[in-house]
Design a protein around this motif. Structure first.
Motif, PDB file in Angstrom:
ATOM      1  N   VAL A  70     -13.024   0.434  -5.105  1.00 31.16           N
ATOM      2  CA  VAL A  70     -13.422   1.784  -4.684  1.00 31.16           C
ATOM      3  C   VAL A  70     -14.525   1.704  -3.634  1.00 31.16           C
ATOM      4  CG1 VAL A  70     -14.473   3.959  -5.467  1.00 31.16           C
ATOM      5  CG2 VAL A  70     -12.656   2.861  -6.825  1.00 31.16           C
TER       6      VAL A  70
ATOM      7  N   HIS B 237      -8.960   2.160  -2.485  1.00 26.04           N
ATOM      8  CA  HIS B 237      -8.136   3.031  -3.336  1.00 26.04           C
ATOM      9  C   HIS B 237      -7.578   4.204  -2.531  1.00 26.04           C
ATOM     10  CE1 HIS B 237     -11.996   4.922  -3.093  1.00 26.04           C
ATOM     11  NE2 HIS B 237     -11.609   5.984  -3.805  1.00 26.04           N
TER      12      HIS B 237
ATOM     13  N   ARG C  57      -3.919   5.068  -9.831  1.00 33.01           N
ATOM     14  CA  ARG C  57      -2.962   6.112  -9.459  1.00 33.01           C
ATOM     15  C   ARG C  57      -1.716   6.113 -10.337  1.00 33.01           C
ATOM     16  NH1 ARG C  57      -3.538   7.581  -4.018  1.00 33.01           N
ATOM     17  NH2 ARG C  57      -1.815   9.004  -4.406  1.00 33.01           N
TER      18      ARG C  57
ATOM     19  N   CYS D 195      -2.049   2.766  -3.264  1.00 33.09           N
ATOM     20  CA  CYS D 195      -1.951   3.340  -4.589  1.00 33.09           C
ATOM     21  C   CYS D 195      -1.935   2.217  -5.621  1.00 33.09           C
ATOM     22  CB  CYS D 195      -0.669   4.152  -4.717  1.00 33.09           C
ATOM     23  SG  CYS D 195      -0.560   5.393  -3.447  1.00 33.09           S
ATOM     24  N   ILE D 196      -2.906   2.246  -6.493  1.00 33.92           N
ATOM     25  CA  ILE D 196      -3.013   1.172  -7.463  1.00 33.92           C
ATOM     26  C   ILE D 196      -2.426   1.606  -8.786  1.00 33.92           C
ATOM     27  CG2 ILE D 196      -4.627  -0.267  -8.771  1.00 33.92           C
ATOM     28  CD1 ILE D 196      -6.430  -0.064  -6.205  1.00 33.92           C
TER      29      ILE D 196
ATOM     30  N   MET E 267     -12.205  -2.620 -10.142  1.00 41.16           N
ATOM     31  CA  MET E 267     -11.900  -1.310  -9.568  1.00 41.16           C
ATOM     32  C   MET E 267     -13.097  -0.758  -8.801  1.00 41.16           C
ATOM     33  SD  MET E 267      -8.915  -0.158  -9.528  1.00 41.16           S
ATOM     34  CE  MET E 267      -9.088   1.462  -8.787  1.00 41.16           C
TER      35      MET E 267
ATOM     36  N   GLY F 273      -9.481   5.833  -8.840  1.00 43.50           N
ATOM     37  CA  GLY F 273      -8.693   4.927  -7.998  1.00 43.50           C
ATOM     38  C   GLY F 273      -7.412   4.460  -8.647  1.00 43.50           C
TER      39      GLY F 273
END
Lengths: 223, 307, 1008, 124
Positions: free
Chosen positions: B206, B211, B279, B215-216, B202, B277
């Motif tokens: 980022v 991100h 979502r 949309c993660i 992540m 990040g």
């Protein structure tokens, strides 16, 4: 080269069951090099067939020949003089050879003694590995000289799937992840940054087998 | 292009999204999918329907999506490139859109080697990234892959999968970037057990600013037992199950292991929620759909916002 | 010396030692006169049945060497002759030789044997230990070289009574000459080697054993004849009194050895092993025999001996440690009644046959000759005196010695010394190498291309070895019916020299172009027959053997009919193959006249100097920074020499010799090539410089090391030392001898164990040596030696005796209850079970000295690099235990020193010289032949698939520019792996072509 | 040191010279049993010839199985030149084994002697 391997002998025996006079033809080309269809295999298979027939109390006559190649008409024609004396031709060439036999000797059944497997090369004595699918539109210059179509089980063109684990493919832990190889190679060549992020567009498969039987004509050579 | 997707809207609102999935039945009985749907009512923003997952033949994803749609869900049709060439794919995309499906998840699909038809011929005419491009081109440019114009564009919210745990690790964020560049709008990840590794991934995501472009939704799967944990660790390629999880499950009596698994799952969601990040969450309770509600509840994700 | 030198050597004595010396000299380019007092060469080895530890048939392995000797153009046999005296100086002697009249002309006699058959006069055969008979005109044994009879004047009726002359009448060649007279020859030679051998102890001198009075008491040599298939009882074990099968047989060891009262204070070295062998062979003849060996110590100290001894024990042969006090004959049965003491108890037992293991000693004639030549003898036993560091030189310059005359020893050591003597003897005349040679006469090779096969078959009786089981005549007749066979005959011994002449004659008269011999193993005899073919211009590869002895008569004794049928099958297969034989080409390659010696210890340095003295260049490669190896830690010898002074001088000679390049700090890193043309890479520290050395031969002298024990508190207690450490401490004066009251030595530490089942040979004499040294320095010191068997073989026995006289206490322990050592503060307590007293003996010791095993130095990688074989223990494995003791089975590579097996310094020197001699036979040649049985590629068929390239264990094949595989015949070793794998059948191993192997199968299954 | 005379030897320089074709030919010709005698493993005079021979023997055993011939009729033995008694033991062992199996079906023409089911060990 074209890599092939012997068909199980039972299958061959069944194929030739109704014959008692066959012509066994080997090929000195690719299949000799991959130890599947050269003179030695001709001798071995002939002997094995005769042995099997003897156990059944039935004799079989086998003429053993190995041609320079079975994929050129001139060589295929070399058995013209006596092919007609036999009830079937058992070819231990690749599928090309078997078909050339069939095309040239229309009245005699041409039988395959091998399973033609792939285009590949020898990794070491007795080990051969696939390298090319003959897609007709080579992308090796984009992928560090390693073919994603052949070496990736899913023929992915844009990087490894989520099944790549420790450099191996999800399909078989013995199989290298083709994309891992490509990535390593690109890095070694200093091309990773420039190549990997580029999205490879959808491939034109029409040059591949999907485009139907293929043919190459060199007009400059044609007579 | 905005779509009618509820998921898209939830995300747009900045809500923490919840999705889950339904595996279609191995038979022609629509009630089986309805039964699963019941369990998820009011729990999720959208529901994925898998496409012959693990190469085992099941009812088609699109058909099940339609059934769920009728029940009021916002289904996500999953589509693998293993079984269809570009002709079939484009045709199904049009069909899905026509039937009111708003979401598509673009996948390459598991290889058939370990499915129920290992003798099958696979297709792989295009790969998953190319599939994303295909949907995007049809939707945004109104063109088939051939370049020809189509009459009404399929308005689909485009998703893709990401596996932060597969090798080689260092390209995993890059591959996500490729998917984003191809047109992916949401991402559902492989189920996460190794939070540390996921966090690492992540961070990279980022750092690359991905991100903000996509949309993660972080994937989670509750463990039913220590056996399942071991299986996932050892047998499923690209799955990263740390020993702590196994140890933790081992630490409780057998009949309590499922409960513990759910506890772990909830804790995981809580941790994920904190991460920059992330979502939303994609809860894949494999053949255990009845627990999705409990998990969502436990994680404080209920009730779901109204759109 | 300024005088002219002569490139010839006289070898006196035609036993295995003399024969080996003669062959090595002749092959190295010197003319040889081989003088033998009896009518034929072969000596004692010809009389033996089998040999230990491989159980090879003695005559069978000897015979090819005899034939080779007999036919060598540069060896002149002077049999029935004796050396009378020697004048002149080293390098240029005049030898007087008396050639006794044979009364048969050697130049005319064809060896047909008619005279022997017809001669009416019989007498006991010396060759058969007087158990069999011979005639007045006789050849001692059928394979004798030369195969020319001699008339025994002492018993010949004509000579005694003036009439008879039957032999003269029946001789078809007219070779009998009663007028012949003794002849005195004067021969010029540069050096002389005495290989005078031995005779066995006259057992009559041990009257209490009844030899000479009791018929069923025989000597071990007589028992060899009893065992022999060609012996008086045709290989059946019978006893002389009634020709019945004895059931219980006893051997009495040390008859005439280790016996100072009889003036024989030495150990004969071989009796323990030959007795064990005789027992093993007897048991093979009849598993129900009860066999007992009465011994003093079992001295199984040679390579592979301990294992042989152990196998005998396992096979149920009884070993009784006891000296037999007397043997009495029971008058009625003629059985023998033996009384002996075991564990302090007098016991009595009956046996049906008693074998006296008689010792070896130089004969009276030998001693006489030594006196005439001015060669000094040892006071002990009258063996030839030699300096410790020059064990091949006699006290007369230019006269050398080898074999038992130098001291009791077995066949391999004799062979080793014989080779060594040839090296040192010829070193002095090496400038004259090749000056007196005769070129071998070969007829030009006959071209047989296009000819139909014309096969001659020679079926051998091998005396009765084959004929007793197989109907040889029937096989011969059958051979005549086979396709392409135009000649078939049977011979008593096809390998005999006269048969070689006969084969040549038949080839020429019948126009044969292929020859099949149905006899024994090609392993031993093929070279001989090939030579015969070459002499009449047939390519040597037009020859095939059917082994109807080892593979038939010997193994199907109980099924004569089946054996005869099988012999026919084997002959049919051989003939089928013979029809397909082709002449094979051989290529000539120049020889790099340079040697590589790996290892700079005593063995390596001796070898290097040996080569240099032969006039060859040498690379001496040593891993360490300085030369000397183990010898740097040896400070004295039993016989009183100063090893350090010798070593210093030797290093000086080695490092200053212009022909020797010493490369220290060097590690061998690669090796390739074939004999005559090797190249070896070395990496030299500290600069890590790589150097490629090109050479023709290689000697591996990589040495051994002392085992560092884990037993007996070694390394834990400061007063526990190894023998080598003890020696070092005494030498450096680091031991306060005044403080010591008692020293205990423990033998066999790390030897003769499960892990290391061999005897380390030297530890007993090293213990005796150091015990004597301690006694010399501190006469009051109490020294105990705890041992299993004391193995002070040969003349070393004197020192064992001396040690006991000086008060060293020797106590036997049994392996089941080995000594125990405990520490009690500074002191050590040694506890040992005394088996005679049945009690523990507890010794408080100030010093415990461990006689530890000798291990080969790490050589695994090196062996792999040079592709040479090793024993299970890691010592180098010789090509043949008996007759090729320094050769590896790979040509052009030789071994010496501790890397071969544990040995003393003088033995190492001998072996190193032997390696020089063997290697010199190759270096002396300007070129060698390669090729023959090699793989050949048919380019037309080759698919260039690379399978051969990958299959070859030696990396020989490559694909040439024209796109086919090429196999260099000079590099190919002929294993045929490529041929077996070639998918196109483009490669055929010559002489073993597919067609030939299949023809054998077809001949077997389909008959004619 | 006695063994039945039905054992006959064909000399090769190395067991690695023995080719699968030679082995199958011997069976075609009606041999009841065939064995390859090579050096002890790790002691091949030509380094690896005996290991190659072993693999070929294994391969041909597989083929014999498919042909309905008992693969036990073909064996590989490893022994050294010094192991005379082992040689005798092998010759006896082989002979006894063949006796118990009876003549090769190649000679009798009586069909498979070796049932199909036992082919399981075979790959594919």
């Amino acid at each position: 080269m074209i890599v092939a391997q012997a068909k199980p002998i039972e299958e061959i025996l069944e194929m030739i069951d109704k014959y008692d006079k066959i012509l066994l033809v080997g090929c000195k080309g690719c299949v000799a090099v991959c130890a599947a269809g050269g003179e030695k295999e001709v001798q071995f298979l002939a002997s094995a067939i005769r042995t099997a027939r003897k156990t059944q109390g039935r004799e079989i006559e086998i003429r053993e020949v190995t041609l320079e190649r079975q994929c050129d008409p001139e060589y295929v024609e070399q058995i013209r003089g006596f092919a007609g004396d036999y009830q079937a031709i058992l070819s231990i060439a690749c599928g090309v050879g078997v078909q050339f036999m069939a095309e040239h000797y229309r009245e005699i059944p041409a039988l395959p003694g091998l399973n033609t497997s792939f285009m590949g090369g020898a990794l070491e004595q007795g080990v051969w590995s696939e390298r090319c699918q003959g897609c007709g539109n080579c992308v090796l210059h984009l992928t560090g000289g390693i073919c994603p179509i052949t070496r990736c089980s899913k023929s992915l063109l844009n990087g490894p799937c989520g099944g790549s684990s420790n450099g191996k493919c999800e399909v078989d832990p013995e199989v290298d992840c083709g994309w891992q190889l490509i990535i390593e190679r690109l890095k070694a060549l200093g091309e990773f940054e420039s190549r990997f992020m580029e999205i490879v567009p959808i491939k034109d498969w029409s040059t591949s087998r999907d485009g139907g039987p293929r043919k190459i004509v060199r007009e400059d050579m044609r007579q | 292009m905005k779509t009618e997707s509820r998921l898209e809207k939830v995300l747009e609102k900045g809500e923490f999204a919840v999705t889950s999935e339904c595996g279609p039945p191995r038979g022609a009985d629509p009630d089986l999918i309805r039964k699963k749907g019941e369990l998820l009512k009011g729990v999720v923003d959208a529901v994925n329907v898998t496409d012959c997952q693990t190469s085992v033949v099941r009812m088609s994803s699109l058909s099940c999506c339609l059934i769920l749609k009728e029940m009021g869900f916002d289904p996500i049709v999953q589509m693998v490139t293993r079984d269809r060439n570009r002709i079939a794919i484009q045709s199904d995309i049009l069909g899905a859109a026509a039937l009111g499906i708003n979401n598509i998840l673009c996948l390459s699909g598991d290889h058939q080697r370990f499915g129920d038809h290992p003798q099958a011929k696979n297709v792989y005419d295009i790969d998953s990234i190319q599939l994303i491009m295909t949907v995007k081109q049809m939707r945004d440019e109104g063109k088939f892959l051939s370049g020809e114009e189509l009459t009404k564009v399929p308005r689909l919210f485009i998703g893709a999968a990401a596996n932060p745990f597969a090798d080689p690790f260092e390209i995993r964020a890059l591959r996500l970037a490729k998917k984003v560049a191809a047109g992916a709008q949401f991402i559902q990840t492989q189920c996460i057990y190794n939070l540390k590794r996921f966090e690492e991934w992540m961070h990279r995501v980022v750092d690359m600013g991905l991100h903000e472009k996509v949309c993660i939704l972080a994937g989670v799967t509750p463990m039913k037992s220590v056996g399942m944990a071991r299986y996932m660790k050892n047998m499923v390629p690209g799955m990263d199950v740390p020993d702590e999880i196994i140890e933790r499950l081992k630490g409780v009596p057998k009949e309590k292991q499922g409960e513990e698994g759910i506890k772990i799952c909830i804790e995981t969601i809580q941790r994920l929620r904190e991460m920059e990040g992330v979502r939303g969450v994609h809860i894949m309770a494999i053949e255990w759909e009845e627990k999705v509600r409990e998990i969502a509840e436990g994680a404080g994700l209920l009730p779901r916002p109204r759109i | 010396m300024t005088g002219r030198k002569i490139g010839a050597v006289m070898v006196v004595g035609g036993g295995i030692g003399g024969v080996q010396s003669a062959l090595d000299l002749a092959e190295a380019g010197y003319k040889v006169y081989l003088v033998e007092s009896s009518p034929s060469i072969g000596g004692r080895m010809a009389q033996l049945d089998k040999t230990f530890p491989t159980n090879d048939c003695s005559m069978c392995i000897l015979s090819p060497k005899l034939v080779e000797c007999g036919r060598h153009p540069d060896i002149e046999l002077l049999t029935y002759s004796e050396l009378l005296g020697l004048e002149g100086e080293p390098g240029n002697f005049r030898a007087k030789v008396l050639k006794h009249a044979r009364y048969v002309r050697e130049d005319i006699c064809t060896g047909c044997g008619t005279c022997q058959q017809k001669c009416p006069r019989r007498t006991a055969s010396e060759f058969d230990g007087e158990l069999g008979e011979r005639k007045a005109i006789y050849v001692p044994y059928p394979q004798a070289i030369p195969n020319v009879p001699v008339i025994d004047k002492q018993i010949c009726t004509y000579f005694l009574k003036g009439k008879c002359r039957v032999c003269e009448k029946v001789c078809p060649a007219g070779a009998i000459d009663f007028e012949q007279e003794d002849e005195e020859l004067e021969i010029e030679v540069g050096a002389v080697i005495l290989a005078l051998g031995y005779e066995t102890f006259d057992a009559r001198l041990r009257g209490e054993y009844g030899y000479g009075r009791y018929k069923n008491v025989v000597t071990s040599l007589e028992f060899e004849r009893i065992l022999s298939a060609s012996g008086p009882y045709r290989g059946e074990i019978l006893r002389p009194s009634d020709n019945e099968h004895p059931r219980r047989i006893a051997w009495i060891q040390c008859t005439g050895s280790r016996d100072t009262s009889l003036g024989r204070g030495y150990c004969s070295s071989v009796c323990c092993m030959y007795a064990i062998k005789e027992a093993i062979i007897a048991q093979e003849h009849d598993p129900n025999l009860e066999l007992t060996i009465f011994y003093n110590d079992i001295r199984a100290f040679g390579k592979g001996f301990e294992g042989y001894y152990e196998s005998a024990k396992k096979a149920g042969i009884r070993f009784v440690k006891s000296i037999v006090s007397d043997v009495k004959e029971l008058p009625r049965t003629k059985d023998l009644f033996i009384r002996y003491v075991e564990d302090g108890e007098v016991k009595e037992e009956n046996f049906e046959l008693v074998v006296l293991s008689v010792g070896l000693e130089p004969s009276e004639q030998t001693k006489l000759l030594a006196k005439k030549l001015g060669v000094e003898l040892e006071p002990c036993g009258g063996f030839c005196s030699t300096p410790f560091f020059n064990p091949l030189s006699t006290t007369r310059e230019g006269v050398y010695v080898c074999g038992v005359f130098q001291g009791p020893k077995d066949i391999p050591e004799t062979v080793m010394q014989a080779s060594a003597a040839s090296a040192v003897a010829s070193a002095t005349i090496s400038a004259e190498r090749g000056t007196m040679l005769q070129q071998r006469q070969y007829l030009p090779e006959k071209q047989i291309k296009g000819e139909k096969p014309k096969i001659g078959v020679f079926v051998c009786h091998c005396g009765i070895n084959i004929a007793a089981v197989v109907d040889v005549e029937a096989v011969r007749d059958y051979a005549r019916t086979l396709p392409h066979v135009v000649w078939a005959e049977d011979n008593l011994f096809t390998c005999a020299q006269d048969t070689q002449e006969r084969i040549k004659k038949v080839i020429q008269e019948e126009g044969l172009n292929r020859v099949v011999v149905a006899a024994c193993s090609p392993r031993t005899h093929e070279p001989l027959f090939r030579q015969t073919l070459m002499e009449v211009g047939l390519n040597p590869y037009l020859f095939e053997m059917a082994n109807i002895r080892d593979q038939c008569s010997w193994v199907h004794m109980k099924d004569k009919e089946g054996a005869t049928q099988k012999a026919k099958d084997l002959v049919r297969m051989a003939v089928a193959n013979a029809a397909l034989l082709e002449p094979l080409e051989r290529e000539r390659l120049p020889v790099r006249k340079r040697a590589l010696v790996v290892g700079g210890g005593l063995a390596g340095m001796t070898a290097a100097l040996g080569f240099a003295e032969q006039g060859f260049e040498v690379f001496l490669v040593e891993r360490e920074a300085e030369l000397g190896g183990n010898m740097r830690h040896i400070y004295w010898t039993l016989s009183g020499e100063d090893p350090q002074a010798f070593l210093e001088e030797m290093i000086e000679r080695v490092t200053t010799h212009p022909a020797i390049q010493v490369i220290t700090n060097a590690e061998v890193v690669d090796h390739e090539g074939v004999q005559g043309n090797f190249s070896t890479g070395v990496m030299i520290a500290p600069t890590m410089t790589y150097r490629k050395l090109e050479h023709g031969v290689t000697v591996l002298a990589t040495g051994g090391e002392e085992y560092k024990p884990k037993e007996y508190l070694y390394g834990e207690h400061p007063a526990v030392l190894t023998q080598m450490e003890l020696e070092e401490r005494i030498a450096r004066g680091e031991l306060d001898l005044g403080e010591l009251r008692r020293v205990v030595m423990i033998q066999c530490v790390g030897s003769r164990t499960e892990q290391r089942p061999y005897c380390s040979r030297i530890c007993c004499s090293v213990a005796v040596k150091n015990a004597l040294k301690l006694k010399e320095l501190a006469p009051d010191l109490e020294i105990h030696v705890l041992f299993r068997d004391i193995r002070t073989y040969g003349l070393l026995e004197q020192y064992y005796t001396k040690a006991r006289e000086r008060g060293v206490i020797f106590t036997r322990y049994i392996p089941e209850r080995p000594p125990e050592v405990e520490a009690e503060g500074n002191r050590l307590l040694v506890k040992v079970w005394e088996n005679t007293l049945k009690d523990d003996l507890i010794l408080e010791a100030d010093l415990v000295v461990l006689s530890t095993a000798t291990l080969p130095r790490e050589n695994e990688e090196l062996a792999a690099m040079f592709k040479v074989q090793r024993t299970l223990e890691g010592f180098y494995l010789e090509a043949h235990m008996k007759l090729r003791p320094v050769d590896f089975s790979s040509d052009g590579i030789y071994m010496c020193g501790l890397a071969h097996s544990p040995k003393l310094m003088d033995e190492t020197i001998s072996q190193a010289q032997a390696a020089v001699a063997r290697a010199s036979t190759l270096l002396a040649k300007d070129e060698i032949e390669v090729g023959g049985v090699v793989a050949r590629v048919e380019p037309e068929l080759c698919a260039a698939c690379l399978i051969c390239v990958r299959a070859c264990p030696y990396g020989v094949p490559y694909i040439c520019e024209d796109g086919y595989s090429v196999i260099d015949p000079a590099k190919c070793r002929g294993c045929g792996n490529c041929a077996a794998e070639c998918p196109q059948k483009a490669i055929q191993l010559q002489h073993y072509r597919d067609e030939q192997l299949v023809a054998k199968v077809l001949a077997l299954t389909r008959g004619i | 040191m006695d063994y039945p005379p039905n054992v006959k030897l064909i000399r090769v320089p190395c067991s690695g010279r023995v080719d699968s074709v030679h082995l199958i030919k011997a069976f075609e010709e009606g041999m009841d049993g065939v064995y390859v005698a090579g050096c002890l493993e790790g002691e091949c005079h030509f380094l690896t010839g005996n290991l190659r021979a072993k693999k070929r023997v294994e391969y041909v055993k597989g083929v014999l199985t498919t042909l309905g011939i008992n693969p036990e009729r073909l064996r590989m033995y490893n022994l050294s030149a010094a192991m005379g008694s082992r040689f005798v033991e092998i010759a006896r062992e082989m002979t006894e084994m063949i006796r118990s199996l009876g003549p090769s079906p190649v000679k009798t023409g009586a069909g498979r002697e070796f049932p199909q089911e036992q082919e399981e060990g075979e790959e594919q």
